[in-house]
Design a protein around this motif. Structure first.
Motif, PDB file in Angstrom:
ATOM      1  N   ASN A   1      35.752  32.621  36.930  1.00  0.00           N
ATOM      2  CA  ASN A   1      34.617  31.754  37.258  1.00  0.00           C
ATOM      3  C   ASN A   1      33.327  32.349  36.722  1.00  0.00           C
ATOM      4  OD1 ASN A   1      33.531  29.408  38.538  1.00  0.00           O
ATOM      5  ND2 ASN A   1      32.825  30.663  40.255  1.00  0.00           N
ATOM      6  N   ILE A   2      33.346  33.659  36.481  1.00  0.00           N
ATOM      7  CA  ILE A   2      32.203  34.364  35.907  1.00  0.00           C
ATOM      8  C   ILE A   2      32.655  35.120  34.658  1.00  0.00           C
ATOM      9  CG2 ILE A   2      31.042  34.577  38.147  1.00  0.00           C
ATOM     10  CD1 ILE A   2      31.908  37.540  38.161  1.00  0.00           C
ATOM     11  N   SER A   3      31.744  35.808  34.032  1.00  0.00           N
ATOM     12  CA  SER A   3      32.035  36.388  32.718  1.00  0.00           C
ATOM     13  C   SER A   3      32.763  37.723  32.758  1.00  0.00           C
ATOM     14  CB  SER A   3      30.726  36.566  31.936  1.00  0.00           C
ATOM     15  OG  SER A   3      29.834  37.416  32.653  1.00  0.00           O
ATOM     16  N   GLN A   4      32.667  38.473  33.854  1.00  0.00           N
ATOM     17  CA  GLN A   4      33.190  39.834  33.809  1.00  0.00           C
ATOM     18  C   GLN A   4      33.954  40.255  35.044  1.00  0.00           C
ATOM     19  OE1 GLN A   4      30.410  43.273  34.736  1.00  0.00           O
ATOM     20  NE2 GLN A   4      29.039  41.919  33.597  1.00  0.00           N
ATOM     21  N   LEU A   5      34.743  41.334  34.842  1.00  0.00           N
ATOM     22  CA  LEU A   5      35.550  41.903  35.910  1.00  0.00           C
ATOM     23  C   LEU A   5      34.755  42.904  36.741  1.00  0.00           C
ATOM     24  CD1 LEU A   5      38.744  42.651  33.789  1.00  0.00           C
ATOM     25  CD2 LEU A   5      38.472  40.792  35.442  1.00  0.00           C
ATOM     26  N   GLY A   6      33.710  43.458  36.163  1.00  0.00           N
ATOM     27  CA  GLY A   6      32.949  44.534  36.788  1.00  0.00           C
ATOM     28  C   GLY A   6      32.855  45.709  35.839  1.00  0.00           C
ATOM     29  N   TYR A   7      32.004  46.675  36.181  1.00  0.00           N
ATOM     30  CA  TYR A   7      31.775  47.838  35.318  1.00  0.00           C
ATOM     31  C   TYR A   7      31.344  47.431  33.918  1.00  0.00           C
ATOM     32  CZ  TYR A   7      34.220  50.571  38.916  1.00  0.00           C
ATOM     33  OH  TYR A   7      34.601  51.160  40.098  1.00  0.00           O
TER      34      TYR A   7
ATOM     35  N   GLY B   1      30.728  45.043  47.720  1.00  0.00           N
ATOM     36  CA  GLY B   1      31.173  44.678  46.388  1.00  0.00           C
ATOM     37  C   GLY B   1      31.736  43.269  46.355  1.00  0.00           C
ATOM     38  N   ASP B   2      32.520  42.991  45.321  1.00  0.00           N
ATOM     39  CA  ASP B   2      33.036  41.637  45.123  1.00  0.00           C
ATOM     40  C   ASP B   2      33.985  41.210  46.238  1.00  0.00           C
ATOM     41  OD1 ASP B   2      31.571  41.395  42.779  1.00  0.00           O
ATOM     42  OD2 ASP B   2      33.205  42.096  41.502  1.00  0.00           O
ATOM     43  N   GLY B   3      34.726  42.155  46.817  1.00  0.00           N
ATOM     44  CA  GLY B   3      35.610  41.812  47.927  1.00  0.00           C
ATOM     45  C   GLY B   3      34.843  41.372  49.157  1.00  0.00           C
ATOM     46  N   THR B   4      33.749  42.059  49.450  1.00  0.00           N
ATOM     47  CA  THR B   4      32.891  41.682  50.580  1.00  0.00           C
ATOM     48  C   THR B   4      32.241  40.335  50.328  1.00  0.00           C
ATOM     49  OG1 THR B   4      32.416  44.043  50.919  1.00  0.00           O
ATOM     50  CG2 THR B   4      31.003  42.468  52.056  1.00  0.00           C
ATOM     51  N   ILE B   5      31.793  40.125  49.100  1.00  0.00           N
ATOM     52  CA  ILE B   5      31.211  38.829  48.731  1.00  0.00           C
ATOM     53  C   ILE B   5      32.220  37.717  48.971  1.00  0.00           C
ATOM     54  CG2 ILE B   5      30.399  37.434  46.785  1.00  0.00           C
ATOM     55  CD1 ILE B   5      29.164  40.058  45.666  1.00  0.00           C
TER      56      ILE B   5
ATOM     57  N   ASN C   1      58.575  38.498  43.344  1.00  0.00           N
ATOM     58  CA  ASN C   1      57.674  39.399  44.077  1.00  0.00           C
ATOM     59  C   ASN C   1      56.575  39.795  43.109  1.00  0.00           C
ATOM     60  OD1 ASN C   1      59.094  39.620  46.644  1.00  0.00           O
ATOM     61  ND2 ASN C   1      60.684  40.655  45.465  1.00  0.00           N
ATOM     62  N   ASN C   2      55.435  39.166  43.281  1.00  0.00           N
ATOM     63  CA  ASN C   2      54.335  39.363  42.343  1.00  0.00           C
ATOM     64  C   ASN C   2      53.106  39.925  43.049  1.00  0.00           C
ATOM     65  OD1 ASN C   2      55.258  38.002  39.687  1.00  0.00           O
ATOM     66  ND2 ASN C   2      55.813  36.504  41.261  1.00  0.00           N
ATOM     67  N   ILE C   3      52.197  40.418  42.258  1.00  0.00           N
ATOM     68  CA  ILE C   3      50.896  40.858  42.751  1.00  0.00           C
ATOM     69  C   ILE C   3      49.843  40.054  42.012  1.00  0.00           C
ATOM     70  CG2 ILE C   3      49.270  42.762  42.998  1.00  0.00           C
ATOM     71  CD1 ILE C   3      51.758  44.626  42.865  1.00  0.00           C
ATOM     72  N   ILE C   4      48.981  39.385  42.733  1.00  0.00           N
ATOM     73  CA  ILE C   4      47.824  38.753  42.120  1.00  0.00           C
ATOM     74  C   ILE C   4      46.577  39.453  42.657  1.00  0.00           C
ATOM     75  CG2 ILE C   4      48.997  36.541  41.884  1.00  0.00           C
ATOM     76  CD1 ILE C   4      47.262  35.518  44.230  1.00  0.00           C
ATOM     77  N   HIS C   5      45.465  39.239  42.024  1.00  0.00           N
ATOM     78  CA  HIS C   5      44.213  39.721  42.615  1.00  0.00           C
ATOM     79  C   HIS C   5      43.286  38.539  42.802  1.00  0.00           C
ATOM     80  CE1 HIS C   5      41.184  39.476  39.364  1.00  0.00           C
ATOM     81  NE2 HIS C   5      42.184  39.721  38.536  1.00  0.00           N
ATOM     82  N   ILE C   6      42.526  38.603  43.858  1.00  0.00           N
ATOM     83  CA  ILE C   6      41.526  37.589  44.185  1.00  0.00           C
ATOM     84  C   ILE C   6      40.194  38.309  44.327  1.00  0.00           C
ATOM     85  CG2 ILE C   6      40.777  35.862  45.865  1.00  0.00           C
ATOM     86  CD1 ILE C   6      43.730  35.420  46.552  1.00  0.00           C
ATOM     87  N   ASP C   7      39.324  38.088  43.339  1.00  0.00           N
ATOM     88  CA  ASP C   7      38.041  38.807  43.279  1.00  0.00           C
ATOM     89  C   ASP C   7      38.252  40.314  43.348  1.00  0.00           C
ATOM     90  OD1 ASP C   7      36.658  36.478  42.938  1.00  0.00           O
ATOM     91  OD2 ASP C   7      36.045  36.281  45.022  1.00  0.00           O
ATOM     92  N   GLY C   8      39.271  40.783  42.638  1.00  0.00           N
ATOM     93  CA  GLY C   8      39.526  42.214  42.521  1.00  0.00           C
ATOM     94  C   GLY C   8      40.383  42.810  43.610  1.00  0.00           C
ATOM     95  N   GLU C   9      40.611  42.055  44.690  1.00  0.00           N
ATOM     96  CA  GLU C   9      41.411  42.583  45.788  1.00  0.00           C
ATOM     97  C   GLU C   9      42.877  42.197  45.580  1.00  0.00           C
ATOM     98  OE1 GLU C   9      40.281  44.586  48.235  1.00  0.00           O
ATOM     99  OE2 GLU C   9      38.332  44.507  47.215  1.00  0.00           O
ATOM    100  N   PRO C  10      43.795  43.184  45.512  1.00  0.00           N
ATOM    101  CA  PRO C  10      45.203  42.881  45.242  1.00  0.00           C
ATOM    102  C   PRO C  10      45.882  42.217  46.429  1.00  0.00           C
ATOM    103  CG  PRO C  10      44.958  45.202  45.758  1.00  0.00           C
ATOM    104  CD  PRO C  10      43.559  44.626  45.694  1.00  0.00           C
TER     105      PRO C  10
END
Length: 291
Positions: free
Chosen positions: A193-199, A66-70, A261-270
Motif C-alpha cells: 500500500n506504500i512504497s517501502q518495507l522500512g530502513y 513502529g509499523d506493528g503498533t501503527i 503451513n505458511n507464514i505471511i507478514h502483515i505490516d512486518g509482523e509475522p
C-alpha cells in the motif's frame, strides 16, 4: 479542547521512551489540548486501548512505535473520523518514511501540531487489514526469525536476513490478478500500500496509499549471488527495474501456494497460518492520518 491520546509501545525499536514523554509534555502543555499517555502491556493491547479511547471521545490517537503498533491502532480507527498521528520510534519505520514523517521525536511532534490530515486506502488479506505491506515468502520468514530476538534494530534484522537467506529457496505460486494468471517460482511476493518495507528499502517505488490500488511485487527465482544487487537496487528505489521482478497495480489478487503451513507478514509482523490461498483486496480512503 482537542483530546489527544499517545499510545506508547515500550519495546518498539528498543529505545527508552522517557524522552518521548518529556517532549510530549513540553509541546502539549497548554490550554488547547487534553493529553493522555498510555503504555501497552501485551500484543494487541494498542488496539484495545484505541477502541476504549475512541469511546471516550478522543480526537487524535497517536501511535508511538513502529509499523506493528501503527497497524493495531489503525485497525481500531479505520472508517472513523478520528485521526491517527505517528511518532515513529520503531525499527524500520516504513510507514513514517513513506509519508515523510520525521524520525526524530521532536520533529514528529511538531508535525502533529502543524501537519495536515489525509485519507489513505486500506489493504486486506483474508479479511485482515494492513496499511503498509503484506506478503509471503522470504521476507515473512525473515520477520519470524527477527521477532524472536530480544533486541530490535537494524543489526538484528540484518542477522535474521542472512540467516534465512542462506537456506531459503524459491517456492511455486499461482497468482490471479484481474484478467491475468501468473504461474511462477518466487523468492517472495509482496502486496504494498506504500512504497517501502522500512530502513529505506523500497519494494514498490512510487507507490501511492491513496490511488485505490495495491502494488503487487513478485521477486522471481534468482541466482543467490544476485541477492546483493537486488537489495542494493531496493535501497535506491530501482528494484522494479530488475528482470527478476514482476510488478502490477491491482485491486484484487489471489495467491495460491502449494504448502499448507505458511507464514505471511502483515505490516512486518509475522503470522503463521494454515491454508494455501490468500485473497487481497483494497478499500479506499478508510483511514485519516496526520502527515
Amino acid at each position: 479542547m482537542i483530546s489527544i491520546v499517545f499510545i506508547i509501545n515500550p519495546i518498539s525499536g528498543g529505545r527508552n521512551k522517557r524522552k518521548v514523554e518529556k517532549t510530549i509534555e513540553r509541546f502539549f502543555n497548554n490550554n488547547k489540548y487534553t493529553c493522555k499517555k498510555i503504555y501497552t502491556l501485551f500484543p494487541s493491547h494498542a488496539y484495545e486501548i484505541a477502541r476504549n479511547e475512541m469511546s471516550q471521545g478522543a480526537d487524535i490517537i497517536t501511535a508511538v512505535g513502529g509499523d506493528g503498533t501503527i497497524n493495531e491502532i489503525a485497525r481500531a480507527l479505520m472508517f472513523s473520523e478520528i485521526k491517527l498521528a505517528i511518532i515513529p520510534v520503531g525499527s524500520g519505520n516504513g510507514f513514517a518514511r513513506h509519508f515523510g514523517i520525521p524520525l526524530t521525536v521532536h520533529g514528529a511532534v511538531k508535525r502533529i501540531l502543524n501537519g495536515k490530515d489525509i485519507k489513505i486506502d486500506i489493504g486486506f488479506v483474508n479479511g485482515k487489514a494492513f496499511f503498509c505491506t503484506s506478503g509471503i515468502g522470504f521476507d515473512a520468514e525473515t520477520g519470524l526469525v527477527y521477532s524472536q530476538f530480544d533486541t530490535r534494530g537494524f543489526l538484528s534484522y540484518a542477522f535474521s536476513f542472512f540467516r534465512v537467506f542462506q537456506a531459503y529457496h524459491a517456492k511455486k505460486y499461482i497468482i490471479e490478478i484481474d484478467n491475468e494468471i501468473i504461474d511462477t517460482e518466487a523468492f517472495f511476493i509482496n502486496i504494498a500500500n506504500i512504497s517501502q518495507l522500512g530502513y529505506h528499502f523500497f519494494i514498490a517505488p512510487g507507490a501511492s496509499a491513496s490511488d485505490g490500488t495495491l502494488d503487487l511485487v513478485i521477486i522471481r527465482k534468482f541466482p543467490k549471488w544476485i541477492g546483493f544487487f537486488l537489495a542494493f537496487s531496493s535501497f535506491f528505489g530501482k528494484i522494479d527495474k530488475s528482470r527478476y521482478v514482476i510488478r502490477r497495480k491491482v485491486k484484487n489478487a489471489k495467491i495460491k501456494t502449494f504448502e499448507h503451513n505458511n507464514i505471511i507478514h502483515i505490516d512486518g509482523e509475522p503470522e503463521p497460518v494454515q491454508g494455501n490461498e490468500f485473497h487481497y483486496s483494497i478499500k479506499q480512503e478508510g483511514l485519516r492520518v496526520i502527515i
